[in-house]
Structures are given as structure tokens and as C-alpha cells.
Design a protein around this motif. Structure first.
Motif, PDB file in Angstrom:
ATOM      1  N   ARG A 181       0.896  -1.213   0.096  1.00  0.00           N
ATOM      2  CA  ARG A 181      -0.016  -0.079   0.013  1.00  0.00           C
ATOM      3  C   ARG A 181       0.868   1.281   0.082  1.00  0.00           C
ATOM      4  N   ARG A 182       1.981   1.316   0.830  1.00  0.00           N
ATOM      5  CA  ARG A 182       2.660   2.378   1.016  1.00  0.00           C
ATOM      6  C   ARG A 182       3.506   2.696  -0.320  1.00  0.00           C
ATOM      7  N   LEU A 183       3.838   1.565  -1.114  1.00  0.00           N
ATOM      8  CA  LEU A 183       4.488   1.855  -2.379  1.00  0.00           C
ATOM      9  C   LEU A 183       3.709   2.532  -3.294  1.00  0.00           C
ATOM     10  N   ARG A 184       2.353   1.913  -3.350  1.00  0.00           N
ATOM     11  CA  ARG A 184       1.431   2.434  -4.316  1.00  0.00           C
ATOM     12  C   ARG A 184       1.144   4.068  -4.074  1.00  0.00           C
ATOM     13  N   GLU A 185       0.870   4.113  -2.696  1.00  0.00           N
ATOM     14  CA  GLU A 185       0.580   5.521  -2.260  1.00  0.00           C
ATOM     15  C   GLU A 185       1.925   6.460  -2.876  1.00  0.00           C
ATOM     16  N   ALA A 186       3.072   6.044  -2.691  1.00  0.00           N
ATOM     17  CA  ALA A 186       4.478   6.540  -3.196  1.00  0.00           C
ATOM     18  C   ALA A 186       4.534   6.885  -4.672  1.00  0.00           C
ATOM     19  N   GLY A 187       3.093   6.067  -5.278  1.00  0.00           N
ATOM     20  CA  GLY A 187       3.330   6.345  -6.673  1.00  0.00           C
ATOM     21  C   GLY A 187       3.925   5.090  -7.583  1.00  0.00           C
ATOM     22  N   ASP A 188       4.538   4.161  -6.905  1.00  0.00           N
ATOM     23  CA  ASP A 188       5.034   3.095  -7.369  1.00  0.00           C
ATOM     24  C   ASP A 188       4.312   1.826  -7.766  1.00  0.00           C
ATOM     25  N   GLU A 189       3.736   1.954  -9.073  1.00  0.00           N
ATOM     26  CA  GLU A 189       3.059   0.884  -9.713  1.00  0.00           C
ATOM     27  C   GLU A 189       3.896  -0.451 -10.071  1.00  0.00           C
ATOM     28  N   THR A 190       5.241  -0.227 -10.421  1.00  0.00           N
ATOM     29  CA  THR A 190       5.887  -1.490 -10.917  1.00  0.00           C
ATOM     30  C   THR A 190       6.346  -2.320  -9.862  1.00  0.00           C
ATOM     31  N   THR A 191       6.757  -2.003  -8.581  1.00  0.00           N
ATOM     32  CA  THR A 191       7.081  -3.080  -7.455  1.00  0.00           C
ATOM     33  C   THR A 191       5.783  -3.905  -7.125  1.00  0.00           C
ATOM     34  N   PHE A 192       6.098  -5.286  -7.461  1.00  0.00           N
ATOM     35  CA  PHE A 192       5.130  -6.198  -7.114  1.00  0.00           C
ATOM     36  C   PHE A 192       3.894  -6.076  -8.003  1.00  0.00           C
ATOM     37  N   GLU A 193       4.286  -5.660  -9.441  1.00  0.00           N
ATOM     38  CA  GLU A 193       3.418  -5.476 -10.483  1.00  0.00           C
ATOM     39  C   GLU A 193       2.337  -6.645 -10.533  1.00  0.00           C
ATOM     40  N   GLY A 194       1.455  -5.940 -10.900  1.00  0.00           N
ATOM     41  CA  GLY A 194       0.202  -7.077 -11.017  1.00  0.00           C
ATOM     42  C   GLY A 194      -0.633  -7.449  -9.700  1.00  0.00           C
ATOM     43  N   MET A 195       0.227  -7.294  -8.640  1.00  0.00           N
ATOM     44  CA  MET A 195      -0.429  -7.730  -7.307  1.00  0.00           C
ATOM     45  C   MET A 195      -1.186  -6.589  -6.840  1.00  0.00           C
ATOM     46  N   ASP A 196      -2.353  -7.080  -6.252  1.00  0.00           N
ATOM     47  CA  ASP A 196      -3.182  -6.149  -5.504  1.00  0.00           C
ATOM     48  C   ASP A 196      -2.977  -6.035  -4.030  1.00  0.00           C
ATOM     49  N   PRO A 197      -2.699  -5.087  -3.166  1.00  0.00           N
ATOM     50  CA  PRO A 197      -2.417  -5.064  -1.925  1.00  0.00           C
ATOM     51  C   PRO A 197      -3.896  -5.378  -1.138  1.00  0.00           C
TER      52      PRO A 197
END
Ligand SMILES: [Zn+2]
Length: 339
Positions: A238-254
């Protein structure tokens, strides 16, 4: 100069290191001098009252899963033994200049990774690392479902009892009180991880069995499986997504299914080794063909702070949870309750 995460490791050394290995070791040395001045002295295995054995599938798994734990225990005088079951010959090669090492080209990756592992262990202060049955005895099986799973020399095809026999030798020599390996799914379903689990669990039985010849029987008191608590992984994502990172753990939904996570209630133990996170990051850099400096691991360190790598989680499957607990009620020491 490649991009490096913020923090003490990003400092420019006085003289330019002659190789990436030397750079890693320099970093690791300064880290270990700060936190563990006594780590230098190496003794006979059984002179150490506490002994920890880790069983892993490929070079780099130990650092990713247990690097901070290994550095912390080694620094406190625990004898840490790593057994790696394959050389990781089928891994990807993330260093552009080294792509010819790949299994479908020169097939030299395994030998190269022997060196990466040695550098990583030096970074963690771990002197006792071995390959099951010697280097190259079992080959990396590749990802599940690939034709490499069928090679007769791969670890997936090994006879579990035969491989376990090789591990029994190590268990009876080192006499660890604590063993760490994977859960029955190998964490994420890689055949070598599943096989490492089977071999380790079988070796525990055989090592304790007086009917099994050669060496004194040895009963390991506490057995742990590596774990990533479900809530911990979700929060990180979640924190990666909030920071705008969509590629780390790509395709996985928190918010979706996370098969490699362990339900929180099964996670018994959290080892806080944040003092050793720099040693762990140095060891990660040593595994250069496997872990991209601009990949998820380092993205996580930048975005979430190094602490995310400094606490490692476990599920106790033999022995009693004991000793101090953290704020989540988890045991904090793998040796808790042991003399
Ligand atoms: Zn692996």
C-alpha cells in the motif's frame, strides 16, 4: 556511479574500490566494525554455546529472508551455519555485462553465484556456509513447470532421503539448537524451495534417530519456517502504491490474494535486527546478478525506510514460544527459552 539508496552506504569511499565485490566488502566492514567489533574471532563450531542452522535453496534466498537475522546472531557470538542446496544455475542474470553466464548460453551462472554468496556471507559476518553435498551436487530446478524440472541432476528430482542424509551430516556436526527453513510451499512455490523444506524436515527426523548411522544423534529444539506476515506485506505494498510506485510487485493488489504471505496469527516470532540492515543491504548488493539495485528491494528501502528490511519474521513449528515479546505479542529471539 550507479544509483544507490540514501543512507550511510551511499557515502563515497576515500579511494575508488577496484571491483563491485570490494565495494560491498568495504561497506560491510565498516558496518560490522560499528555494530559488532567482536564478530572477527572465529572459533570451533561447538565452542559456541548457541548454534543456528539455515537451509536455503539458492544463493541470495538467505540474504533476502534472513540476512539481518544472520548478521545479528553472528555478531553476538552465535555460530551461524548456512546450507544452500543448489548454485542457482537457472536464475536470471540482471547484470547486462554478464548475460552470457545464463543457463541457455555458457551456463556459468552457478560458479559465479558461488562467489556472490561468499561475498554476501562476508558482508553478514557469517563464516560457515556450505552447499548441500558440496557445490554443484544438486542443480537448480528452475521455476515450477519448466522442462528444467525434469533434469535428472536437478534438486527437484533428488531422492529426499538421500539428500536429507547429506544434511544429517551437517546437523550432527554442528548440533544446532535452532533450524530455519521454508514452509511446505517453499514460501512461493519454487520447486527447490519446496524440496529444501522436505529435505530439511526429513533431516531433522533422521538426525535424531539412533537407527541412522554415522555420528551422534542430535535433536534440534526449535524449528522455524520463514514467514512474511500478511498485514506486513499488504502495508508495504500500500505504501509503495501511495508513493506512486506501480511497478514493484507489479500486477499484485494489496487488497487481493497474496499467496506468499503467512496469515498473521501463524507468525510467532519477529527478530528485530535493524542495527544490521546495512549489512543486509550490502549482502544484497553482493548478489548482483539476482537483485537489481533499482528493483523492489531497494525501492522498498528508499520508500519505506531501511527498517522494513531489519525485522524478519518466523513461524515456530517445533518448540515453545518463549522469552520477551514485542508489541504484537511475538517472540523476539529465536533462542528464547533455550539455556
Ligand atoms: Zn530461491
Amino acid at each position: 556511479m550507479t544509483t544507490m539508496p540514501d543512507g550511510p552506504l551511499a557515502e563515497e569511499p576515500e579511494a575508488r574500490p577496484s571491483s563491485p565485490e570490494e565495494a560491498v566488502l568495504r561497506e560491510a566492514e565498516s558496518v560490522l566494525e560499528d555494530v559488532a567489533p567482536e564478530a572477527e574471532a572465529s572459533m570451533d563450531v561447538l565452542d559456541s554455546p548457541r548454534r543456528l542452522l539455515l537451509v536455503h535453496a539458492h544463493p541470495d534466498d538467505e540474504t533476502i529472508g534472513n540476512g539481518a537475522t544472520m548478521a545479528r546472531y553472528a555478531a553476538s557470538g552465535t555460530h551461524v551455519t548456512l546450507v544452500t542446496c543448489t548454485l542457482g544455475e537457472e536464475g536470471e542474470v540482471l547484470v547486462p555485462e554478464l548475460t552470457a553466464l545464463a543457463a541457455d548460453q555458457e551456463d556459468g551462472l552457478g560458479q559465479h553465484r558461488v562467489g556472490e554468496l561468499a561475498t554476501a556471507m562476508e558482508a553478514l559476518g557469517v563464516t560457515d556456509h556450505r552447499f548441500l553435498g558440496g557445490p554443484g551436487r544438486f542443480r537448480d530446478s528452475g521455476m515450477m513447470g519448466l522442462p528444467t524440472n525434469d533434469r535428472p541432476d536437478c534438486f527437484w528430482q533428488a531422492d529426499v532421503d538421500e539428500a536429507a542424509r547429506l544434511l544429517v551430516e551437517v546437523v550432527r556436526e554442528v548440533r544446532p539448537q535452532v533450524l530455519v527453513t521454508y514452509d511446505e510451499n517453499g514460501g512461493y512455490g519454487h520447486p527447490d524451495h519446496i524440496q529444501a523444506h522436505r529435505v530439511a524436515m526429513r533431516a531433522l527426523e533422521m538426525a535424531a534417530d539412533p537407527q541412522v548411522r554415522d555420528g551422534e544423534p542430535w535433536q534440534v529444539e526449535k524449528v522455524y519456517w520463514n514467514a512474511i506476515p500478511d498485514s506486513w506485506l499488504r502495508e508495504g505494498m500500500r505504501r509503495l502504491r501511495e508513493a506512486g510506485d506501480e511497478t514493484t510487485f507489479e500486477g499484485m493488489d494489496p487488497e487481493g490474494e497474496l499467496p506468499m504471505a503467512t496469515p498473521d496469527e501463524l507468525v510467532t516470532t519477529a527478530v528485530d535486527a535493524t542495527d544490521f540492515v546495512d549489512a543486509k543491504l550490502a549482502a544484497m548488493r553482493a548478489h548482483a546478478t539476482q537483485i537489481a539495485v533499482d528493483g523492489p528491494f531497494f525501492a522498498l528501502s528508499n520508500n519505506l525506510g531501511n527498517a522494513v528490511w531489519g525485522v524478519e519474521h518466523y513461524r515456530l513449528v517445533r518448540g515453545e514460544v518463549a522469552g520477551d515479546r514485542d508489541q504484537n505479542g511475538r517472540e523476539t529471539d529465536l533462542f528464547g527459552g533455550l539455556d
